[in-house]
Scaffold this motif. Structure first.
Motif, PDB file in Angstrom:
ATOM      1  N   THR A 101       0.830  -1.204   0.000  1.00 60.47           N
ATOM      2  CA  THR A 101       0.000   0.000   0.000  1.00 60.47           C
ATOM      3  C   THR A 101       0.866   1.255   0.000  1.00 60.47           C
ATOM      4  OG1 THR A 101      -1.854  -1.125   1.083  1.00 60.47           O
ATOM      5  CG2 THR A 101      -1.772   1.279   1.239  1.00 60.47           C
ATOM      6  N   SER A 102       1.872   1.293   0.854  1.00 55.18           N
ATOM      7  CA  SER A 102       2.729   2.475   0.900  1.00 55.18           C
ATOM      8  C   SER A 102       3.527   2.632  -0.386  1.00 55.18           C
ATOM      9  CB  SER A 102       3.670   2.407   2.100  1.00 55.18           C
ATOM     10  OG  SER A 102       4.538   1.294   2.003  1.00 55.18           O
ATOM     11  N   VAL A 103       3.990   1.526  -0.951  1.00 53.27           N
ATOM     12  CA  VAL A 103       4.736   1.594  -2.212  1.00 53.27           C
ATOM     13  C   VAL A 103       3.868   2.151  -3.330  1.00 53.27           C
ATOM     14  CG1 VAL A 103       5.764   0.191  -4.046  1.00 53.27           C
ATOM     15  CG2 VAL A 103       6.416  -0.203  -1.668  1.00 53.27           C
ATOM     16  N   LEU A 104       2.638   1.668  -3.410  1.00 52.95           N
ATOM     17  CA  LEU A 104       1.745   2.125  -4.477  1.00 52.95           C
ATOM     18  C   LEU A 104       1.359   3.582  -4.310  1.00 52.95           C
ATOM     19  CD1 LEU A 104      -0.494  -1.040  -4.733  1.00 52.95           C
ATOM     20  CD2 LEU A 104       1.036  -0.197  -6.498  1.00 52.95           C
ATOM     21  N   ARG A 105       1.145   3.993  -3.086  1.00 54.47           N
ATOM     22  CA  ARG A 105       0.786   5.401  -2.876  1.00 54.47           C
ATOM     23  C   ARG A 105       1.939   6.322  -3.216  1.00 54.47           C
ATOM     24  NH1 ARG A 105      -2.666   4.593   2.777  1.00 54.47           N
ATOM     25  NH2 ARG A 105      -4.589   3.856   1.762  1.00 54.47           N
ATOM     26  N   GLU A 106       3.157   5.836  -3.022  1.00 54.21           N
ATOM     27  CA  GLU A 106       4.327   6.651  -3.337  1.00 54.21           C
ATOM     28  C   GLU A 106       4.648   6.628  -4.829  1.00 54.21           C
ATOM     29  OE1 GLU A 106       8.973   7.186  -1.865  1.00 54.21           O
ATOM     30  OE2 GLU A 106       7.738   5.550  -1.096  1.00 54.21           O
ATOM     31  N   SER A 107       4.506   5.476  -5.454  1.00 58.95           N
ATOM     32  CA  SER A 107       4.932   5.326  -6.855  1.00 58.95           C
ATOM     33  C   SER A 107       3.828   5.633  -7.858  1.00 58.95           C
ATOM     34  CB  SER A 107       5.448   3.900  -7.090  1.00 58.95           C
ATOM     35  OG  SER A 107       4.421   2.938  -6.860  1.00 58.95           O
ATOM     36  N   THR A 108       2.562   5.576  -7.439  1.00 55.70           N
ATOM     37  CA  THR A 108       1.387   5.856  -8.285  1.00 55.70           C
ATOM     38  C   THR A 108       1.505   5.255  -9.682  1.00 55.70           C
ATOM     39  OG1 THR A 108       2.267   8.003  -9.003  1.00 55.70           O
ATOM     40  CG2 THR A 108       0.854   7.980  -7.033  1.00 55.70           C
TER      41      THR A 108
END
Length: 389
Positions: free
Chosen positions: A102-109
């Motif tokens: 979740t944190s990776v996706l929110r950061e990398s979009t």
């Protein structure tokens, strides 16, 4: 690309129990293109072949004219791979990836996610009965964090050990139905059939040949889903006759492509500009010298054409050689703000302006012109009425 995060602990290499050093923070690579997250374990990282399938996948997408920006907190691969970013963690299982996703996706979009995962669950014999449920939950979490992304979920590659391969087959058999239950933005990619055990370097990780086969399978899957590798525009026919090429980059839309002392530049042109400047900024669109697409002939130097040479763009006379004619041939692609001019002999490289100069830029390439965040608008041109009719 996302900013690097130093890994909190070293991850065990897939099946081997060997530790690798924690990642070191480095500058992100970005070309402003479509953001693609390669997500998984050491096969995504590229164990045995640093960069793994991402090497040929990037090249395949670039050759097809796609502006792709690999994203992730990890980075590795050869120097000639223009974009090293990924989210492959050696030794990690589904639950470990799920803990950070979740944190990776929110950061990398990302616009697109490529997921190859589960081999460590199999190799570590970690609650195999629950692995399909964990994978399903992971896909749900990806969809929740990136609802507009296309998610490509692959089966795991073959394994040489018969016992491990039996587990892999059972795990893989559950994936297609799970994917179908997730809606139209989730897609199944059968990676298991793309490779054989002859394509493995150590019984688990692919060899270079195996990674190249993975790249081809990913590229084929992306090609089947419009927009997943970016909307780099359909081929377009350039307007014929005399035209002036206007910059579309915000803040520079009063500038036009012109030649001066044989080199290509951009310059401010308006009704009060000199006749020479207006002529230098006018081009005749003609059939491509290489036998297809188009060439741009100088208005005031007939027989001289806009061409690239050593990444610089200039005008040269048609000397009849195949190289010159290929260098002077451009293929139009639609763009949101105008048209892109793709090189005939370097597909995926485009006519670009930077610092008032014209050059050939390759999205994600190693040059400064290739990685600047303004690349995408800088390669779009408007074919306006000619300043020198």
């Amino acid at each position: 690309m996302v900013r690097r995060r130093t890994a909190g602990l070293a991850a065990a290499l897939l099946t081997l129990g060997v530790l690798v050093p924690a990642g070191v923070a480095t500058a992100a690579e970005s070309n402003g293109g479509t953001r693609v997250l390669a997500l998984g374990d050491s096969i995504t990282d590229g164990f045995n072949v640093p960069g793994g399938y991402r090497i040929n996948l990037w090249r395949s997408l670039a050759a097809a004219g796609h502006l792709v920006d690999f994203v992730g907190t990890q980075s590795n691969g050869p120097a000639d791979l223009p974009d090293h970013d990924h989210e492959g963690h050696p030794g990690w299982r589904i639950d470990q990836i799920d803990a950070i996703v979740t944190s990776v996706l929110r950061e990398s979009t990302p616009r697109t996610v490529l997921l190859h995962l589960g081999t460590n669950d199999i190799a570590q014999n970690h609650d195999l009965a629950g692995a399909p449920v964990r994978l399903s939950a992971l896909v749900d979490h990806i969809r929740a964090a990136a609802p507009n992304a296309d998610v490509f979920v692959s089966s795991v590659v073959p394994l040489t050990d018969p016992a491990l391969e039996s587990r892999a087959n059972a795990y893989n058999a559950t994936i297609p139905d799970m994917v179908r239950s997730k809606g139209s933005r989730v897609h199944f990619v059968d990676m298991h059939v793309a490779l054989t055990t002859a394509d493995l370097a150590d019984g688990v990780h692919p060899s270079r040949t195996g990674y190249d086969k993975m790249a081809a399978r990913w590229a084929s899957a992306l090609a089947a889903v419009p927009g997943s590798a970016g909307n780099d525009g359909a081929p377009v026919t350039l307007p014929s006759g005399l035209r002036s090429l206007r910059v579309t980059t915000p803040g520079f839309t009063d500038r036009y492509a012109r030649h001066q002392n044989s080199l290509g530049y951009t310059a401010h042109v308006d009704s009060g500009s000199s006749a020479l400047l207006k002529s230098d900024a006018t081009w005749r669109v003609v059939p491509g010298l290489a036998g297809g697409c188009h060439s741009l002939e100088s208005r005031n130097f007939p027989g001289y054409y806009l061409r690239h040479q050593d990444s610089r763009v200039k005008i040269s006379p048609d000397d009849g050689t195949a190289l010159m004619r290929a260098d002077a041939t451009w293929c139009g692609r639609s763009a949101p703000t105008g048209m892109r001019l793709s090189s005939w002999n370097f597909p995926g490289s485009y006519l670009r302006h930077i610092n008032s100069e014209l050059g050939l830029a390759t999205p994600g390439g190693s040059g400064a012109d290739d990685t600047a965040s303004s690349l995408v608008p800088d390669i779009a041109w408007s074919f306006d009425a000619p300043w020198a009719p």
